[in-house]
Design an enzyme around this catalytic site. Structure first.
Site, PDB file in Angstrom:
ATOM      1  N   SER A 141      82.222  15.324 -27.099  1.00  0.00           N
ATOM      2  CA  SER A 141      82.734  14.948 -25.776  1.00  0.00           C
ATOM      3  C   SER A 141      82.490  13.474 -25.506  1.00  0.00           C
ATOM      4  O   SER A 141      81.561  12.878 -26.039  1.00  0.00           O
ATOM      5  CB  SER A 141      82.050  15.777 -24.692  1.00  0.00           C
ATOM      6  N   LYS A 177      80.813  23.728 -25.709  1.00  0.00           N
ATOM      7  CA  LYS A 177      81.760  22.654 -25.396  1.00  0.00           C
ATOM      8  C   LYS A 177      82.841  23.174 -24.443  1.00  0.00           C
ATOM      9  O   LYS A 177      83.241  22.483 -23.489  1.00  0.00           O
ATOM     10  CB  LYS A 177      82.400  22.116 -26.691  1.00  0.00           C
ATOM     11  N   HIS A 212      81.348  23.361 -21.101  1.00  0.00           N
ATOM     12  CA  HIS A 212      81.274  21.982 -20.602  1.00  0.00           C
ATOM     13  C   HIS A 212      82.612  21.587 -19.982  1.00  0.00           C
ATOM     14  O   HIS A 212      82.668  21.045 -18.877  1.00  0.00           O
ATOM     15  CB  HIS A 212      80.902  21.048 -21.756  1.00  0.00           C
ATOM     16  N   ASN A 213      83.701  21.864 -20.700  1.00  0.00           N
ATOM     17  CA  ASN A 213      85.009  21.471 -20.177  1.00  0.00           C
ATOM     18  C   ASN A 213      85.351  22.241 -18.903  1.00  0.00           C
ATOM     19  O   ASN A 213      85.954  21.687 -17.984  1.00  0.00           O
ATOM     20  CB  ASN A 213      86.093  21.717 -21.231  1.00  0.00           C
ATOM     21  N   GLU A 220      83.554  20.695 -16.195  1.00  0.00           N
ATOM     22  CA  GLU A 220      84.256  19.439 -15.888  1.00  0.00           C
ATOM     23  C   GLU A 220      85.417  19.718 -14.910  1.00  0.00           C
ATOM     24  O   GLU A 220      85.605  18.981 -13.932  1.00  0.00           O
ATOM     25  CB  GLU A 220      84.757  18.866 -17.213  1.00  0.00           C
TER      26      GLU A 220
HETATM   27  P1  NBP Z   1      94.913  14.597 -32.283  1.00  0.00           P
HETATM   28  O1  NBP Z   1      94.438  15.840 -31.610  1.00  0.00           O
HETATM   29  O2  NBP Z   1      96.097  13.888 -31.757  1.00  0.00           O
HETATM   30  O3  NBP Z   1      95.152  14.971 -33.817  1.00  0.00           O
HETATM   31  C1  NBP Z   1      95.626  13.971 -34.705  1.00  0.00           C
HETATM   32  C2  NBP Z   1      95.137  14.255 -36.098  1.00  0.00           C
HETATM   33  O4  NBP Z   1      95.488  15.584 -36.500  1.00  0.00           O
HETATM   34  C3  NBP Z   1      95.811  13.297 -37.079  1.00  0.00           C
HETATM   35  O5  NBP Z   1      94.885  13.011 -38.097  1.00  0.00           O
HETATM   36  C4  NBP Z   1      96.969  14.148 -37.597  1.00  0.00           C
HETATM   37  O6  NBP Z   1      97.399  13.753 -38.858  1.00  0.00           O
HETATM   38  C5  NBP Z   1      96.296  15.494 -37.676  1.00  0.00           C
HETATM   39  N1  NBP Z   1      97.250  16.609 -37.753  1.00  0.00           N
HETATM   40  C6  NBP Z   1      98.180  17.034 -36.885  1.00  0.00           C
HETATM   41 BR1  NBP Z   1      98.535  16.253 -35.260  1.00  0.00          BR
HETATM   42  N2  NBP Z   1      98.862  18.092 -37.304  1.00  0.00           N
HETATM   43  C7  NBP Z   1      98.353  18.354 -38.497  1.00  0.00           C
HETATM   44  C8  NBP Z   1      98.650  19.343 -39.456  1.00  0.00           C
HETATM   45  N3  NBP Z   1      99.559  20.285 -39.240  1.00  0.00           N
HETATM   46  N4  NBP Z   1      97.942  19.342 -40.604  1.00  0.00           N
HETATM   47  C9  NBP Z   1      97.012  18.408 -40.828  1.00  0.00           C
HETATM   48  N5  NBP Z   1      96.677  17.432 -39.948  1.00  0.00           N
HETATM   49  C10 NBP Z   1      97.345  17.418 -38.798  1.00  0.00           C
HETATM   50  O7  NBP Z   1      93.711  13.535 -32.444  1.00  0.00           O
HETATM   51  P2  NBP Z   1      92.486  13.172 -31.492  1.00  0.00           P
HETATM   52  O8  NBP Z   1      92.916  12.935 -30.098  1.00  0.00           O
HETATM   53  O9  NBP Z   1      91.737  12.118 -32.232  1.00  0.00           O
HETATM   54  O10 NBP Z   1      91.622  14.519 -31.505  1.00  0.00           O
HETATM   55  C11 NBP Z   1      91.093  15.105 -32.671  1.00  0.00           C
HETATM   56  C12 NBP Z   1      90.406  16.396 -32.279  1.00  0.00           C
HETATM   57  O11 NBP Z   1      89.332  16.072 -31.381  1.00  0.00           O
HETATM   58  C13 NBP Z   1      91.289  17.379 -31.522  1.00  0.00           C
HETATM   59  O12 NBP Z   1      90.908  18.692 -31.825  1.00  0.00           O
HETATM   60  C14 NBP Z   1      90.985  17.092 -30.086  1.00  0.00           C
HETATM   61  O13 NBP Z   1      91.217  18.209 -29.248  1.00  0.00           O
HETATM   62  C15 NBP Z   1      89.494  16.769 -30.155  1.00  0.00           C
HETATM   63  N6  NBP Z   1      88.992  15.915 -29.087  1.00  0.00           N
HETATM   64  C16 NBP Z   1      89.749  14.901 -28.592  1.00  0.00           C
HETATM   65  C17 NBP Z   1      89.244  14.099 -27.581  1.00  0.00           C
HETATM   66  C18 NBP Z   1      90.059  12.963 -27.014  1.00  0.00           C
HETATM   67  O14 NBP Z   1      89.610  12.361 -26.015  1.00  0.00           O
HETATM   68  N7  NBP Z   1      91.196  12.608 -27.602  1.00  0.00           N
HETATM   69  C19 NBP Z   1      87.959  14.322 -27.102  1.00  0.00           C
HETATM   70  C20 NBP Z   1      87.187  15.343 -27.658  1.00  0.00           C
HETATM   71  C21 NBP Z   1      87.719  16.134 -28.659  1.00  0.00           C
HETATM   72  P3  NBP Z   1      98.676  12.765 -38.997  1.00  0.00           P
HETATM   73  O15 NBP Z   1      98.149  11.393 -38.709  1.00  0.00           O
HETATM   74  O16 NBP Z   1      99.090  12.945 -40.392  1.00  0.00           O
HETATM   75  O17 NBP Z   1      99.694  13.216 -37.991  1.00  0.00           O
END
Ligand code: NBP
Length: 486
Positions: A132, A187, A190-191, A194
């Site tokens: 988070s 987690k 937590h959400n 939130e």
């Molecule tokens: P995203 O949730 O947008 O995921 C992007 C990543 O997933 C890229 O590496 C993408 O690869 C890969 N991906 C996708 Br989309 N579809 C795929 C598939 N079918 N097979 C393999 N890889 C795939 O990224 P993020 O916002 O960095 O979040 C990552 C994780 O962390 C998520 O589970 C998210 O819920 C969690 N999270 C996010 C936050 C936040 O603030 N953003 C906070 C806490 C947790 P590609 O580049 O090849 O498309």
């Protein structure tokens, strides 16, 4: 490429993955970066990670795994759901017993339970960790909530606790949460909390805006002042910043944002889990419903032309009301965390997790969206009484709720009279009054169930577990139902 150089591989180079890698590299770890779209690896190495010798790129999973020291640690930071299962499948041929796969995405806990069991059966170790704090947290110090195979914890502990946020006392906001899906469950909770915190703040904002008629500038000052006291928290702090933010034309931006809220599902999951487990997590559920109602914007606009209510202007002592709202917010927040902890306790019982409740408060103390001074009080409560049954029964929280109660009741009463919806503030009060009631009207409810469905009831003058059925109409039989549920 020399084998055995890197501490960990991270797969998924979107915003979270890239920032976690840089955070790990800052703390001296050597990290292998890999992504489904391989060109992203090169872009990352050429820009965000440029010049960092301890960030290594890989163009295939095979190459990524080869660079790792044993036991290998591979962290997935990809979109939750199918992509996690797909990557696990792809990784398996490259790993050997004792290696660790870590999922840092927002996975739903039943998936993490399933994956932990499946990988443990194959001799591997699995960690499902809540992360988070968003982009900034990932880069400078997130709150990390790891669960999964307990044997994996000593293998990842140093990396996790190094990169995690630190409390004001310097303690890492990361500790082992528990078995299989426990980390992702915490987690998720937590959400959910939130969602509740945000809704409570929005209700306070609406009461002061509509009821007292405060300007956005006045509201900004109120929230900034509240952040100096017992409400000190990240969400109150950003609320003050948001209220101070001007659009290009100099007007407050907040007034121009459409009042239709979005959601991604973790609040809903918390509500569903609370229904499954029979725990009254009413505040989070109301917060989810409040978002749903807000999203019905067109319907609300049409209904506003037809349905009437009272004049929303408050005409009493304004300063006193302002202080009442602050105290109501604090009391309701305590109820929300109480409900969240009740939920985690029941989930732990259901799934056989050994949760450390004080450590959970510590993990939320910094780095994450619900971070606040208040969480230090929860940690202290569990330090005082490690097997504390309910937060409201801790002497600190009992004192606060007792102190805030008159204000809280005035605010809910006033909101009802003004016609300003306060679903979270009022459900918290209803929960409080229900929880402190030795007798609720469920005697009548049980009678109703027995009347129409022969569901039986227990009696106050007989031992628990002894069941009775009454032939209420004189026309029914003596047979009780064991299958019809209502
Ligand atoms: P995203 O949730 O947008 O995921 C992007 C990543 O997933 C890229 O590496 C993408 O690869 C890969 N991906 C996708 Br989309 N579809 C795929 C598939 N079918 N097979 C393999 N890889 C795939 O990224 P993020 O916002 O960095 O979040 C990552 C994780 O962390 C998520 O589970 C998210 O819920 C969690 N999270 C996010 C936050 C936040 O603030 N953003 C906070 C806490 C947790 P590609 O580049 O090849 O498309």
């Amino acid at each position: 490429m020399t084998e055995g150089r890197a501490d960990i591989a991270l797969i998924g180079l979107a915003v979270m993955g890239q920032n976690l890698i840089l955070n790990m590299a800052d703390h001296g770890y050597t990290v292998v970066a890999f992504n489904r779209t391989v060109s992203t690896v090169d872009e990352f190495l050429a820009h965000a990670a440029a010049g960092r010798k301890n960030v290594l790129g890989a163009h295939s999973l095979d190459a990524a795994v080869e660079l790792l020291e044993r036991p290998r640690k591979v962290m997935l930071m990809v979109k939750a759901g199918r992509p996690v299962d797909d990557f696990i499948e792809l990784l398996l041929p490259h790993l050997e017993p004792g290696d660790v796969i870590i999922d840092g995405g927002n996975s739903h806990f039943p998936d993490t339970i399933r994956r932990t069991r499946s990988l443990e059966q194959q001799g591997l170790l699995y960690v499902g960790t809540g992360v988070s704090g968003g982009e900034e947290g990932a880069r400078r110090g997130p709150s990390l909530m790891p669960g999964g195979s307990p044997e994996a914890w000593p293998l990842v502990k140093d990396i996790f606790q190094s990169i995690a946020a630190k409390t004001p006392d310097g303690e890492p906001c990361c500790d082992w949460v528990g078995e299989d899906g426990a980390g992702h469950y915490v987690k998720m909770t937590h959400n959910g909390i939130e969602y509740g915190d945000m809704q409570l703040i929005c209700e306070a904002y609406q009461l002061l805006r509509e009821g007292l008629g405060l300007s956005v500038d006045e509201l900004q000052q109120v929230f900034a002042a509240w952040n100096e006291g017992e409400l000190d928290s990240y969400l109150i702090e950003i609320t003050a910043h948001i209220l101070g933010h001007r659009d290009e034309d100099g007007e407050p931006l907040v007034d121009k944002i459409l009042d239709a809220a979005g959601q991604k599902g973790t609040g809903k999951w918390t509500g569903i889990s609370s229904l499954d487990l029979g725990v009254p997590v009413t505040l989070i559920a109301e917060a989810v419903y409040a978002r749903s109602l807000s999203a019905m914007k067109d319907e609300r606009v049409a209904a506003a032309q037809v349905l009437t209510g009272p004049d929303a202007r408050f005409d009493g002592d304004r300063d006193a009301f302002l202080e009442d709202v602050r105290q109501a917010l604090y009391a309701a927040k305590i109820v929300s965390y109480t409900q969240g902890y009740m939920l985690m306790r029941e989930a732990a019982r259901e799934h056989g997790w050994h949760l450390n409740y004080g450590a959970i408060a510590l993990m939320w103390r910094g780095g994450c969206i619900i971070r606040s001074a208040f969480l230090g009080k929860i940690e202290e409560a569990f330090d005082r009484t490690p097997d504390l049954q309910n937060l409201l029964l801790d002497r600190y929280f009992e004192d606060v709720v007792t102190r805030c109660q008159p204000s809280w009741r005035r605010v809910v009463t006033q909101a009802v009279q003004l016609g300003i919806p306060v679903p979270a503030l009022s459900t918290a009060l209803a929960f409080y009054d229900g929880y402190r009631s030795a007798r609720l009207p469920a005697n009548l409810l049980q009678a109703q169930r027995d009347y129409f469905g022969a569901h039986t009831y227990e009696r106050v003058d007989r031992p628990r577990g002894e069941l009775f059925h009454t032939n209420w109409t004189g026309t029914g039989g003596k047979v009780a139902s064991s299958s019809y549920n209502a």
